[in-house]
Design an enzyme around this catalytic site. Structure first.
Site, mmCIF file in Angstrom:
data_model
loop_
_atom_site.group_PDB
_atom_site.id
_atom_site.type_symbol
_atom_site.label_atom_id
_atom_site.label_comp_id
_atom_site.label_asym_id
_atom_site.label_seq_id
_atom_site.Cartn_x
_atom_site.Cartn_y
_atom_site.Cartn_z
ATOM 1 N N GLY A 96 0.803 -1.218 0.000
ATOM 2 C CA GLY A 96 0.000 0.000 0.000
ATOM 3 C C GLY A 96 0.838 1.270 0.000
ATOM 4 N N SER A 144 3.881 2.494 7.926
ATOM 5 C CA SER A 144 4.236 2.171 9.322
ATOM 6 C C SER A 144 5.637 2.645 9.671
ATOM 7 C CB SER A 144 4.153 0.659 9.547
ATOM 8 O OG SER A 144 5.112 0.013 8.723
ATOM 9 N N ARG A 187 -3.137 1.320 3.050
ATOM 10 C CA ARG A 187 -3.881 1.500 1.783
ATOM 11 C C ARG A 187 -4.912 2.610 1.873
ATOM 12 N NH1 ARG A 187 -4.433 -3.171 4.320
ATOM 13 N NH2 ARG A 187 -6.446 -4.067 4.903
ATOM 14 N N GLU A 190 -6.203 -7.521 -0.514
ATOM 15 C CA GLU A 190 -6.097 -7.253 0.925
ATOM 16 C C GLU A 190 -7.458 -7.063 1.597
ATOM 17 O OE1 GLU A 190 -3.076 -4.357 1.940
ATOM 18 O OE2 GLU A 190 -1.847 -4.999 0.276
ATOM 19 N N HIS A 196 0.251 -9.662 -26.873
ATOM 20 C CA HIS A 196 1.441 -10.341 -27.384
ATOM 21 C C HIS A 196 1.787 -11.597 -26.594
ATOM 22 C CE1 HIS A 196 2.251 -7.099 -30.240
ATOM 23 N NE2 HIS A 196 1.706 -6.326 -29.310
ATOM 24 N N LYS A 199 5.727 -10.592 7.832
ATOM 25 C CA LYS A 199 6.582 -9.541 8.418
ATOM 26 C C LYS A 199 7.364 -10.081 9.621
ATOM 27 C CE LYS A 199 4.431 -5.404 6.587
ATOM 28 N NZ LYS A 199 3.688 -4.170 6.769
HETATM 29 O O1 PA5 Z 1 -1.827 -2.281 2.674
HETATM 30 C C1 PA5 Z 1 -1.112 -2.883 3.474
HETATM 31 O O2 PA5 Z 1 -1.423 -3.037 4.669
HETATM 32 C C2 PA5 Z 1 0.212 -3.461 3.030
HETATM 33 O O3 PA5 Z 1 0.255 -3.598 1.644
HETATM 34 C C3 PA5 Z 1 1.353 -2.561 3.522
HETATM 35 O O4 PA5 Z 1 1.281 -1.314 2.885
HETATM 36 C C4 PA5 Z 1 2.730 -3.222 3.251
HETATM 37 O O5 PA5 Z 1 2.836 -4.419 3.984
HETATM 38 C C5 PA5 Z 1 3.890 -2.309 3.623
HETATM 39 O O6 PA5 Z 1 3.712 -1.771 4.891
HETATM 40 P P1 PA5 Z 1 3.919 -0.198 5.099
HETATM 41 O O7 PA5 Z 1 2.921 0.463 4.209
HETATM 42 O O8 PA5 Z 1 3.649 0.044 6.549
HETATM 43 O O9 PA5 Z 1 5.332 0.078 4.704
#
Ligand code: PA5
Length: 329
Positions: A38, A82, A132, A211, A227, A318
């Site tokens: 996200g 985060s 997101r 998600e 293609h 994670k």
């Molecule tokens: O939408 C989400 O929760 C994930 O795709 C996170 O964005 C991804 O795990 C990366 O984390 P962050 O956005 O905290 O860097």
């Protein structure tokens, strides 16, 4: 969670209040934007916006590995909602080691601490959201950093117009999102189809359905689709799929390419829903697509009885990743 998405115009206002507050001085040969999921999608969207507007190349890094050309002449932007995503932290630290000029977009975490300790320019996104959902804030943040660094892709007024358009389109978007959710609610694999250069928006739609709705999604992008993928549709092992196809109505070639795709899918007897993107400008079209598919994915989660906010398996990864990536801050 729908409320959080519908709050986007206010979130954009919050980011606009900090417009111009963070920039990086210098002359740059290239721009590298790092992030995952996200947060990583921000880089893809910025690259899309930059395509016809900026002569400085933009690269997106969705990995711990950064390009060998990263140097003192690179503007490197680390984006992590985060601030604790191992790949983004590793990539950012490697960029710093190579002397790149680094800015950070985050709500805090390790990346926020690195920025504070090293005095890096930091565009702070509000905490308490999901990555997101923070999309328009982080996007406005990166556009603002670029604008203040002499590498403008979209100015403040374009974002303001896009925000106003999104506000007035909100009821229509919510209605369309419900219809998309009903369309997608089936035993079929969902395919999201579009034309280049809008692939970032298809990837965003895919990730939202992954998600929030917890489903597998395939992305098809014309003209590359014509293609290779097209042949796979001749005799697929898995014949149960349905397609959401979107296009930019102002892009005559893109629109015709998607029309061709739609005829192919329909020729194979599959259901297709075609969507023209609305929006007062390119930023507006990006926001329209992101809100439409975000809301649709949350509504689909509702139809399926799953919690859109939970991403249990990302959490599992994670935890595992903390033993894989080694860095010291
Ligand atoms: O939408 C989400 O929760 C994930 O795709 C996170 O964005 C991804 O795990 C990366 O984390 P962050 O956005 O905290 O860097």
């Amino acid at each position: 969670m729908e409320e959080a998405y519908l709050n986007w115009p206010k979130l954009i206002d919050e980011a606009l209040a900090d417009w111009g507050s963070v920039g990086v001085r210098g002359e740059f040969d290239n721009i590298v934007i790092s992030g995952m999921g996200g947060s990583g999608i921000i880089g893809d969207v910025v690259k899309l916006l930059a395509l016809g507007r900026l002569s400085t190349p933009v690269e997106v890094v969705k990995s711990h590995v950064i390009p060998s050309y990263v140097s003192e002449e690179t503007l490197f932007i680390g984006v992590s909602y985060s601030g604790n995503t191992h790949e983004t932290i590793t990539a950012t630290l490697r960029a710093l080691e190579k002397g790149a000029r680094v800015a950070v977009v985050t709500s805090g975490g390790v990346l926020g601490r690195v920025a504070a300790e090293k005095g890096l320019p930091l565009f702070k996104t509000p905490s308490g959201l999901l990555p997101r959902v923070s999309f328009p804030h982080m996007l406005t943040g990166v556009l603002s950093i670029l604008d203040s660094s002499g590498l403008s892709i979209a100015g403040r007024s374009e974002v303001e117009h896009a925000r106003a358009g999104l506000e007035s389109d909100k009821p229509g978007i919510a209605g369309e999102a419900s219809e998309i959710a009903s369309f997608a609610y089936s035993g079929d694999l969902l395919v999201v189809a579009t034309h280049s250069p809008l692939e970032a928006l298809a990837v965003r739609a895919k990730s939202e359905f992954n998600e929030n709705s917890k489903i597998i999604v395939k992305v098809d992008v014309a003209p590359e689709w014509m293609h290779n993928d097209i042949v796979g549709y001749e005799r697929p092992l898995f014949t149960s799929y349905r397609v959401i196809a979107f296009y930019d109505p102002d892009d005559k070639v893109g629109r015709r390419l998607v029309e061709f795709m739609v005829e192919e899918y329909k020729g194979h007897g599959r259901p297709v829903r075609s969507i023209p993107l609305k929006g007062v400008n390119l930023v507006g079209k990006v926001l329209y697509a992101a809100l439409l598919f975000g809301l649709a994915s949350v509504k689909l989660a509702g139809l399926r009885g799953v919690d859109p906010s939970a991403t249990v398996s990302i959490g599992r990864y994670k935890k595992f990743a903390s033993g894989v990536f080694e860095y010291r801050v």
